[in-house]
Write a protein that holds these residues in place. Structure first.
Motif, PDB file in Angstrom:
ATOM      1  N   ASP A 134      -3.382 -10.532   2.518  1.00 56.25           N
ATOM      2  CA  ASP A 134      -3.061  -9.142   3.209  1.00 56.25           C
ATOM      3  C   ASP A 134      -2.431  -8.416   2.078  1.00 56.25           C
ATOM      4  O   ASP A 134      -1.984  -7.208   2.131  1.00 56.25           O
ATOM      5  CB  ASP A 134      -2.503  -9.204   4.293  1.00 56.25           C
ATOM      6  CG  ASP A 134      -3.449  -9.694   5.629  1.00 56.25           C
ATOM      7  OD1 ASP A 134      -4.395  -9.410   5.365  1.00 56.25           O
ATOM      8  OD2 ASP A 134      -2.994 -10.305   6.577  1.00 56.25           O
ATOM      9  N   LEU A 135      -1.851  -9.016   1.122  1.00 57.98           N
ATOM     10  CA  LEU A 135      -0.731  -8.503   0.183  1.00 57.98           C
ATOM     11  C   LEU A 135      -1.740  -7.981  -1.101  1.00 57.98           C
ATOM     12  O   LEU A 135      -2.530  -8.474  -1.633  1.00 57.98           O
ATOM     13  CB  LEU A 135       0.228  -9.614  -0.557  1.00 57.98           C
ATOM     14  CG  LEU A 135       1.148  -9.113  -1.527  1.00 57.98           C
ATOM     15  CD1 LEU A 135       2.072  -8.139  -0.540  1.00 57.98           C
ATOM     16  CD2 LEU A 135       1.919 -10.188  -1.930  1.00 57.98           C
ATOM     17  N   THR A 136      -1.237  -6.639  -1.427  1.00 62.15           N
ATOM     18  CA  THR A 136      -1.796  -6.011  -2.438  1.00 62.15           C
ATOM     19  C   THR A 136      -0.684  -5.588  -3.404  1.00 62.15           C
ATOM     20  O   THR A 136       0.198  -5.022  -3.158  1.00 62.15           O
ATOM     21  CB  THR A 136      -2.477  -4.549  -2.171  1.00 62.15           C
ATOM     22  OG1 THR A 136      -3.605  -4.718  -1.189  1.00 62.15           O
ATOM     23  CG2 THR A 136      -3.214  -3.930  -3.483  1.00 62.15           C
ATOM     24  N   VAL A 137      -0.810  -6.177  -4.579  1.00 65.06           N
ATOM     25  CA  VAL A 137       0.289  -5.835  -5.799  1.00 65.06           C
ATOM     26  C   VAL A 137      -0.450  -4.848  -6.990  1.00 65.06           C
ATOM     27  O   VAL A 137      -1.472  -5.229  -7.303  1.00 65.06           O
ATOM     28  CB  VAL A 137       0.314  -7.260  -6.339  1.00 65.06           C
ATOM     29  CG1 VAL A 137       1.568  -7.056  -7.435  1.00 65.06           C
ATOM     30  CG2 VAL A 137       1.122  -8.299  -5.490  1.00 65.06           C
ATOM     31  N   ASP A 145       1.786  -3.414  -1.107  1.00 66.08           N
ATOM     32  CA  ASP A 145       1.163  -3.032   0.170  1.00 66.08           C
ATOM     33  C   ASP A 145       0.798  -4.379   0.965  1.00 66.08           C
ATOM     34  O   ASP A 145       0.252  -5.264   0.316  1.00 66.08           O
ATOM     35  CB  ASP A 145      -0.038  -2.125   0.136  1.00 66.08           C
ATOM     36  CG  ASP A 145      -0.526  -1.742   1.339  1.00 66.08           C
ATOM     37  OD1 ASP A 145      -1.182  -2.547   2.223  1.00 66.08           O
ATOM     38  OD2 ASP A 145      -0.160  -0.541   1.730  1.00 66.08           O
ATOM     39  N   LEU A 146       1.211  -4.576   2.211  1.00 66.79           N
ATOM     40  CA  LEU A 146       1.145  -5.482   2.924  1.00 66.79           C
ATOM     41  C   LEU A 146       0.374  -5.174   4.272  1.00 66.79           C
ATOM     42  O   LEU A 146       0.844  -4.356   5.131  1.00 66.79           O
ATOM     43  CB  LEU A 146       2.229  -6.359   3.431  1.00 66.79           C
ATOM     44  CG  LEU A 146       1.976  -7.687   4.220  1.00 66.79           C
ATOM     45  CD1 LEU A 146       1.180  -8.696   3.452  1.00 66.79           C
ATOM     46  CD2 LEU A 146       3.024  -8.353   4.885  1.00 66.79           C
ATOM     47  N   ALA A 147      -0.998  -5.219   4.225  1.00 70.24           N
ATOM     48  CA  ALA A 147      -1.948  -4.573   5.319  1.00 70.24           C
ATOM     49  C   ALA A 147      -1.515  -3.034   5.806  1.00 70.24           C
ATOM     50  O   ALA A 147      -1.286  -2.946   6.881  1.00 70.24           O
ATOM     51  CB  ALA A 147      -1.810  -5.539   6.616  1.00 70.24           C
ATOM     52  N   GLY A 148      -1.584  -2.527   4.750  1.00 74.21           N
ATOM     53  CA  GLY A 148      -1.397  -0.980   5.045  1.00 74.21           C
ATOM     54  C   GLY A 148       0.078  -0.653   4.819  1.00 74.21           C
ATOM     55  O   GLY A 148       0.260   0.693   4.845  1.00 74.21           O
ATOM     56  N   GLN A 149       1.069  -1.549   4.803  1.00 74.45           N
ATOM     57  CA  GLN A 149       2.473  -1.092   5.076  1.00 74.45           C
ATOM     58  C   GLN A 149       3.141  -1.309   3.369  1.00 74.45           C
ATOM     59  O   GLN A 149       2.959  -2.426   3.029  1.00 74.45           O
ATOM     60  CB  GLN A 149       3.140  -1.791   6.082  1.00 74.45           C
ATOM     61  CG  GLN A 149       2.705  -1.979   7.456  1.00 74.45           C
ATOM     62  CD  GLN A 149       3.504  -2.659   8.212  1.00 74.45           C
ATOM     63  OE1 GLN A 149       4.600  -2.180   8.790  1.00 74.45           O
ATOM     64  NE2 GLN A 149       3.104  -3.743   8.611  1.00 74.45           N
ATOM     65  N   THR A 150       3.720  -0.211   3.093  1.00 77.16           N
ATOM     66  CA  THR A 150       4.660  -0.394   1.886  1.00 77.16           C
ATOM     67  C   THR A 150       5.758  -1.031   1.907  1.00 77.16           C
ATOM     68  O   THR A 150       6.365  -0.845   2.757  1.00 77.16           O
ATOM     69  CB  THR A 150       4.851   1.233   1.327  1.00 77.16           C
ATOM     70  OG1 THR A 150       3.708   1.939   1.052  1.00 77.16           O
ATOM     71  CG2 THR A 150       5.551   1.284  -0.001  1.00 77.16           C
ATOM     72  N   ILE A 151       6.000  -1.933   0.766  1.00 79.49           N
ATOM     73  CA  ILE A 151       7.019  -2.758   0.685  1.00 79.49           C
ATOM     74  C   ILE A 151       7.998  -2.236  -0.282  1.00 79.49           C
ATOM     75  O   ILE A 151       7.493  -2.384  -1.562  1.00 79.49           O
ATOM     76  CB  ILE A 151       6.601  -4.387   0.469  1.00 79.49           C
ATOM     77  CG1 ILE A 151       5.832  -4.811   1.474  1.00 79.49           C
ATOM     78  CG2 ILE A 151       8.027  -5.124   0.409  1.00 79.49           C
ATOM     79  CD1 ILE A 151       5.261  -6.161   1.206  1.00 79.49           C
TER      80      ILE A 151
END
Length: 238
Positions: A134-137, A145-151
């Motif tokens: 679920d993590l997008t780098v 982004d983790l499942a649509g939430q910005t980190i």
């Protein structure tokens, strides 16, 4: 992202460094001897070879410098900037051993985009993002982004996560990550500084995951890996 820069023109060098900084790139300036001799860690065997930017005036012999740089054994991605050079001149620069070449007027947005492309090319990555579960780098400086939430993460955490993402599914040795953060810095912290950054990065991902997992796995005595689904299954099978 970090790059190595050599430009004898102090004013242009300052402008380039400032432009890089605005685009999330830290430029470390090295003297000509270090650049052309492939020293100062430029030719070390690591997971990430820092892109090198060589800037020349229109009347400089860029080809000779490029050839000497390559003959030194340095394999770093190389972007050459040279003022008022023709298409034939850029072709000559590429044939001499550069990976990319630009002539003035220089556009900082284009330069940084080309640097990101050179860095991706080392790993055969064709897009600006790497997916690990679920993590997008994002490799262009955006927060992950983790499942649509910005980190929201720090610059150091961004550097670590980017290297892990480019090597997704592979173990990245501690020394590689430490050098990526501090090798060219005047300040050399304790080795445990890396663990602090890793710990903070994990907490931020875990806080949003709801599963208590960050995807960053520790391999004792070796380093860290950003786990992909395939790698995770392989690890569980061992």
């Amino acid at each position: 992202m970090r790059v190595i820069l050599h430009d004898p023109d102090e004013n242009r060098r300052s402008s380039l460094i400032a432009a890089f900084r605005k685009n999330g790139i830290t430029a470390e300036h090295l003297p000509e001897a270090a650049i052309l001799n492939g020293s100062s860690g430029l030719d070390e065997t690591v997971a990430v070879l820092l892109p090198v930017v060589l800037a020349f005036d229109a009347n400089d012999d860029a080809n000779a410098a490029i050839q000497k740089f390559r003959k030194s054994g340095a394999k770093n991605p190389l972007l050459v900037l040279q003022g008022n050079v023709s298409a034939e001149g850029r072709a000559s620069i590429l044939d001499a051993g550069a990976d990319d070449a630009l002539s003035s007027p220089f556009n900082s947005t284009e330069i940084t985009a080309r640097l990101r492309a050179l860095a991706r090319r080392q790993f055969g990555v064709r897009t600006q993002e790497v997916q690990a579960g679920d993590l997008t780098v994002f490799l262009d400086g955006r927060h992950p982004d983790l499942a649509g939430q910005t980190i929201k993460i720090s610059a150091s955490e961004q550097t670590i996560l980017r290297i892990l993402a480019l090597n997704a599914g592979k173990v990245v040795h501690r020394e590689v990550l430490f050098d990526a953060l501090y090798a060219l810095s005047d300040y050399q912290p304790y080795a445990k500084a890396l663990d602090v950054h890793i710990c903070k990065l994990r907490r931020k991902i875990e806080k949003l995951s709801g599963k208590g997992a960050s995807g960053i796995h520790t391999y004792t005595g070796q380093g860290y890996a950003l786990e992909t689904p395939a790698r995770r299954e392989e690890t569980l099978a061992l």
